[in-house]
Scaffold this motif. Structure first.
Motif, mmCIF file in Angstrom:
data_model
loop_
_atom_site.group_PDB
_atom_site.id
_atom_site.type_symbol
_atom_site.label_atom_id
_atom_site.label_comp_id
_atom_site.label_asym_id
_atom_site.label_seq_id
_atom_site.Cartn_x
_atom_site.Cartn_y
_atom_site.Cartn_z
ATOM 1 N N PHE A 88 0.795 -1.182 0.020
ATOM 2 C CA PHE A 88 -0.056 0.146 0.057
ATOM 3 C C PHE A 88 0.928 1.183 -0.082
ATOM 4 C CE2 PHE A 88 -2.231 3.332 2.293
ATOM 5 C CZ PHE A 88 -3.221 3.677 1.367
ATOM 6 N N GLU A 99 0.952 5.610 -0.336
ATOM 7 C CA GLU A 99 0.549 7.016 -0.798
ATOM 8 C C GLU A 99 1.412 7.825 -0.917
ATOM 9 O OE1 GLU A 99 -1.889 8.031 2.616
ATOM 10 O OE2 GLU A 99 -3.251 6.639 2.578
ATOM 11 N N ARG A 101 -10.791 5.755 -2.836
ATOM 12 C CA ARG A 101 -9.937 4.663 -2.625
ATOM 13 C C ARG A 101 -9.659 4.729 -1.070
ATOM 14 N NH1 ARG A 101 -3.680 4.819 -3.094
ATOM 15 N NH2 ARG A 101 -3.199 6.679 -1.890
ATOM 16 N N ARG A 102 -9.043 3.698 -0.644
ATOM 17 C CA ARG A 102 -8.828 3.777 0.807
ATOM 18 C C ARG A 102 -7.638 4.231 1.154
ATOM 19 N NH1 ARG A 102 -11.497 -2.184 2.183
ATOM 20 N NH2 ARG A 102 -10.670 -1.709 4.021
ATOM 21 N N GLU A 103 -7.613 5.195 2.411
ATOM 22 C CA GLU A 103 -6.540 5.871 2.608
ATOM 23 C C GLU A 103 -6.049 5.497 4.219
ATOM 24 O OE1 GLU A 103 -5.412 9.695 1.108
ATOM 25 O OE2 GLU A 103 -5.177 8.125 -0.268
ATOM 26 N N ALA A 104 -4.949 5.810 4.263
ATOM 27 C CA ALA A 104 -4.169 5.558 5.671
ATOM 28 C C ALA A 104 -4.739 6.697 6.688
ATOM 29 C CB ALA A 104 -2.656 5.715 5.701
ATOM 30 N N SER A 105 -4.931 7.701 6.010
ATOM 31 C CA SER A 105 -5.449 8.950 6.901
ATOM 32 C C SER A 105 -6.778 8.565 7.597
ATOM 33 C CB SER A 105 -5.538 10.090 6.111
ATOM 34 O OG SER A 105 -6.636 9.810 4.976
#
Lengths: 168, 814
Positions: free
Chosen positions: A69, A71, B263-267
């Motif tokens: 994953f 970002e 989308r999926r996010e860490a935040s």
């Protein structure tokens, strides 16, 4: 019966005293892995300490197990993590999902992710299996600096360096 | 009907209408010819040469003028010695097009090779990577090894802000001019152009501030490379990681079809977040475009920190207590509903009100709902069909600022030959594209419309039009003014409409509302209240999706005198702060529902992200309140509400979620595998919506308009009029960080330079304005295009001006 017993023990004593020992005293002693061994991933750095990873997510796209994953965020000359405009602000690999196929390594345009020689992955908790960027990235090499770096404008404009054909 | 032409493309017989370009004809039978500069919405220019094909035409014997025949009797074809660009070549009878021959392929390959000589190897970091026409075509047609040396690459500047929303990467640009042509021809705001020549050709913006257009985001959609990207989505996600959710923009009454990419996010701890808003094709509403407000402020507020939320237990107890208040108040309840609610929410509110015997009001700054529901556009209407012989009248509306997509559509209609008449008290952007411009003084709106039919040329254009669409707005008008204007417009409409043509498509009266679903409320019989303050005093007030306290200090006072205030909203507002009970609602991005746009088209939106924790959709909250009052309302699914709504509301007869999701093939074909053709706008797969049937079956009754005399100022007084700016300080816009500079640009008192001079003020000076005894500080902005003696006060900018009023403006001492 005695004869059979002696014959059996002879095998034991032969192995004990006359044959070359093959047992390795793991974990005190570890066998070297082959050059092409695919162990736990590492994220590499350039000599000056900048991260090679540019947060392009191609490793995540290539991953057949969907274990990675990423970002990304934007670099600036005042706060530079990697060459070019983009760096990975989050980088996580779920080691329980990873099948160590090495596709991520192949997909990486900057040779940032490589499969290392660490195969000692065991966890008490499933959450611990998620390796984040801090756990994956290699230490800053001698003479390098820990990012974010302040850099001269115009020096790190390219994300992807000119590279030779990969050799092992 | 245009003449039909028969031709063969790669051996496939094709029949298309005359004038069709070869590239489009091929597209229609599923043959993709690669293009970069060609775009189906724009005139071809043949700049990139990517669409090279072999074209053969039937040989004509010069002497006899007859086609030369082969031995087997088929016409003999003559192929040109060179390849031709299929984007600039119209089809001709008997033509044979070959797109996949070795010769054509070689031509296409070479063009890509040349384009790549200076294109950087940026794909891993480029926001377009993954949905990039150049990338795709390189994979399909490109050569694997370039004959050019790396060192000779042309290096351009990266990260050049064209404006504060769009970034240009000069290296990546392939000079197709799609962005320039879009701005020139479609948006009508020529702010981009080429600079320098040859290899140094650059895109520049020569407006100040840079890229001064409200349609700028569309250029990044149609850019066939990653040269133009939005600041909003910069490095946000890779294209292949995004999921799509169909929705409807909630920022204005146009109801643009959009796709939210999530989308999926860490935040968010792995939760889904919206990464960007992209236009979704609906040729009857927004074609493939959307405005920057929708793109950069459409969903951002739903992620704002000021979202209301309650724990499930807390929410239950609040609902129970609030319901008890309603049960006691019964008919002493006033329900105030705002225009951002979905049709299902309004219907649930209506049922609750009917059961309680309560009064319901639509919270609106504009009247005339009755006229728009009666004379509104009917099924089959499409502004995109307006053309020669049709007339569009725009009164007291600045469409560019209030509903940018209508501005775009009317501009296109004018170019197709429709007569666009703009009647406004000040210059608007649409003036440039209209045939007639009428200027009146603020206050003369009704009078102006009354005399329109008597004017020679304009009257002719209105009376003799094939189709007539009237847009009316609230520029400089309050509730009473707009109601009177709507009535006058309706009368004008009725007086020229013969044979009951209002029931035919493309005829009607359209209100330029400020919210996405005011039309839906009006169709269900909701109406604004002219004396709200008196109505709510001492009552139990249930305010849904409205902020009366924030908009008007008088209403804030009135709400304080109310018995109980139950406020239901998405974000924290002045009203929710002073309410006894606050109910947290889910935003439109988190739920299902339908909106009715001002063209009376009902459209479905779908959930993009899961509901914010601690919130519920509006209809579910209302149903829960109703349950507390002993009334069973449908609160489970909007689909079930819609089923009931369609049965009990005559206007919505025949509408169901299934009918709203029906699709028909649209032209141009966009958003499939071939991104190079139409850009990255999304293909519509989830429905075009449905226009409500006209309420008029026959004959039109002409009502006597109420007298509405505009306010006239004395010589020494200044008339303050409310106007709408695209970017204002409303709560749905303030969370959009990127737009703050745009908001501040028009935040102030807009005065004519002469008026400003008389008051001793200059552009940018600080002043105070006294309104109803309260003084507000504001910046002075001068604009020579407005008349003297008036001050324009943008709505939702902090000065609560609801109706045209006399004000005093004083220079503020430093």
């Amino acid at each position: 019966m005695i004869v059979e017993l002696a014959r059996g023990l002879w095998t034991t004593f032969r192995a004990l005293f006359f044959e070359k020992k093959v047992t390795v005293q793991y974990p005190e002693e570890k066998r070297p892995v082959s050059a092409r061994f695919r162990g736990r991933h590492v994220l590499n750095r350039y000599e000056n300490g900048l991260e090679k990873c540019i947060g392009c997510s191609l490793c995540a796209a290539a991953c057949p197990a969907d274990a990675i994953f990423v970002e990304s965020a934007e670099n600036s000359d005042e706060k530079r993590f990697s060459p070019g405009e983009r760096y990975a602000s989050t980088y996580e690999i779920n080691m329980l999902r990873c099948i160590y196929c090495g596709f991520c390594e192949d997909a990486c345009p900057t040779e940032a992710i490589t499969l290392g020689d660490n195969y000692e992955l065991s966890f008490y908790d499933r959450r611990d299996a998620i390796y984040n960027k801090d756990m994956l990235i290699v230490p800053v090499p001698q003479g390098g600096q820990l990012p974010p770096l302040v850099t001269e404008p115009g020096t790190f404009t390219r994300s992807v360096p000119a590279m030779k054909d990969p050799v092992d | 009907m245009a003449k039909l032409i028969n031709l063969h493309i790669n051996g496939t017989p094709v029949t298309v209408s005359e004038g069709t370009l070869v590239v489009d004809a091929a597209k229609k039978v599923g043959i993709d010819i690669p293009v970069f500069c060609y775009h189906p919405k724009m005139e071809p220019v043949g700049m990139c040469r990517q669409c090279l094909v072999e074209i053969g035409r039937p040989m004509i014997d010069r002497a006899s003028g007859q086609p030369v025949l082969n031995e087997d009797g088929t016409p003999k074809l003559q192929f040109g010695p060179k390849l031709e660009t299929s984007c600039t070549t119209p089809v001709a009878e008997g033509m044979a097009v070959l797109t996949e021959t070795a010769k054509a392929q070689a031509g296409q390959k070479e063009i890509i090779e040349l384009l790549l000589t200076s294109h950087p190897l940026d794909c891993p970091v480029c926001d377009k990577g993954g949905e990039c026409p150049l990338q795709n075509l390189t994979m399909e047609h490109g050569v694997s090894e370039s004959r050019f040396t790396f060192a000779e690459k042309h290096h351009g500047e990266k990260h050049v802000p064209l404006g504060d929303l769009i970034l240009l990467d000069r290296e990546r640009c392939i000079q197709c001019a799609r962005c320039i042509r879009f701005q020139d021809k479609i948006a009508g705001e020529p702010v981009l152009s080429f600079y320098q020549r040859g290899r140094n050709t650059d895109i520049v913006s020569y407006s100040d501030p840079g890229f001064d257009s409200v349609f700028s985001g569309n250029t990044s959609d149609i850019c066939p490379v990653g040269a133009l990207t939005t600041v909003e989505f910069r490095f946000g996600a890779r294209a292949w990681e995004l999921k799509q959710a169909a929705s409807i923009c909630s920022q204005c009454p146009v109801g643009c079809n959009v796709t939210f990419n999530v989308r999926r996010e860490a935040s968010t701890g792995g939760g889904y977040v919206i990464k960007r808003a992209m236009p979704r094709q609906n040729e009857q509403v927004n074609e493939i475009w959307m405005c920057d407000k929708g793109r950069f402020a459409g969903y951002q507020y739903t992620e704002s920190a000021s979202r209301l939320k309650l724990d499930p237990a807390e929410l239950d107890s609040t609902l129970r207590l609030a319901a008890a208040k309603l049960a006691v108040a019964q008919a002493e309840t006033v329900i105030l509903a705002g225009g951002r609610l979905a049709n299902e929410d309004f219907f649930t509110l209506k049922q609750l009100a009917a059961a309680l015997g309560a009064k319901t009001y639509l919270y609106s700054n504009m009247g005339g709902g009755e006229q728009t529901t009666t004379y509104g556009l009917s099924a089959g209407s499409n502004l995109g069909h307006l053309g020669k012989g049709d007339t569009v009248l725009v009164v007291a509306a600045d469409l560019y600022n209030e509903a940018p997509l209508w501005h775009l559509r009317l501009k296109a209609a004018a170019e197709r030959g429709a007569t666009v008449i703009v009647a406004a008290a000040r210059a608007t952007k649409l003036d440039e594209f209209s045939q007639f411009v009428i200027r009146y003084a603020y206050g003369d709106e009704v009078e102006t419309v009354k005399t329109l039919a008597d004017k020679e040329k304009i009257g002719d254009a209105i009376k003799n039009s094939k189709n007539l669409v009237i847009f009316y707005g609230s520029d400089g008008l309050g509730l009473a003014g707009t109601a009177a204007l709507a009535e006058t417009c309706a009368n004008l409409f009725a007086s020229v409409a013969v044979d009951g043509r209002t029931a035919t498509p493309n005829n009607g009266l359209v209100g330029v509302w400020s919210t996405p679903n005011r039309q839906g409320a009006l169709e269900m019989g909701f109406a604004p209240c002219t004396n709200l303050a008196a109505e709510i005093a001492g009552k139990t007030v249930y305010v849904v999706a409205a902020d009366p306290a924030g908009d008007d200090p008088a209403l804030a006072e009135a709400l304080k005198t109310a018995k109980t205030v139950i406020a239901q909203d998405i974000l924290e507002t002045t009203t929710t702060r002073l309410a006894e009970f606050t109910l947290p609602a889910a935003a439109y991005t988190e739920r299902e529902g339908t909106y009715t746009n001002a063209e009376r088209r009902v459209q479905r939106f779908y959930p993009a992200v899961p509901a914010h924790p601690g919130t519920k959709p509006d209809f579910a909250l209302t149903a829960a309140l109703a349950k507390g009052c002993g009334l069973e309302l449908e609160g489970r699914s909007p689909l079930l509400v819609m089923n009931k709504l369609a049965l009990s509301e005559s206007a919505f007869r025949g509408i169901s979620y299934a009918s709203l999701s029906e699709m028909v093939e649209q032209w141009p074909i966009i958003g499939r595998g071939d991104l190079y053709y139409g850009g990255t706008s999304y293909e519509n797969k989830l429905g075009l919506g449905q226009v409500l049937e006209s309420k008029l079956s026959s004959g039109l009754a002409q009502s006597q308009p109420t007298i509405h005399a505009g306010l006239r100022m004395r010589e020494d007084e200044l008339l303050a009029v409310p106007v709408t700016k695209l970017y204002d300080n409303g709560i749905t816009l303030t969370p959009a960080k990127l737009l703050q500079a745009h908001i501040q640009r028009f935040n102030g008192l807009i005065l004519n330079p002469a008026t400003a001079l008389k008051l001793g003020l200059e552009n940018g000076a600080q002043a105070t304005v006294s309104l109803n005894g309260v003084t507000y500080p504001a910046k002075v902005l001068v604009d020579a295009s407005i008349s003297t003696g008036v001050v324009l006060i943008p709505r939702s900018m902090g000065i609560p001006l609801l109706e045209p009023t006399a004000v005093t403006i004083l220079a503020q001492e430093a």
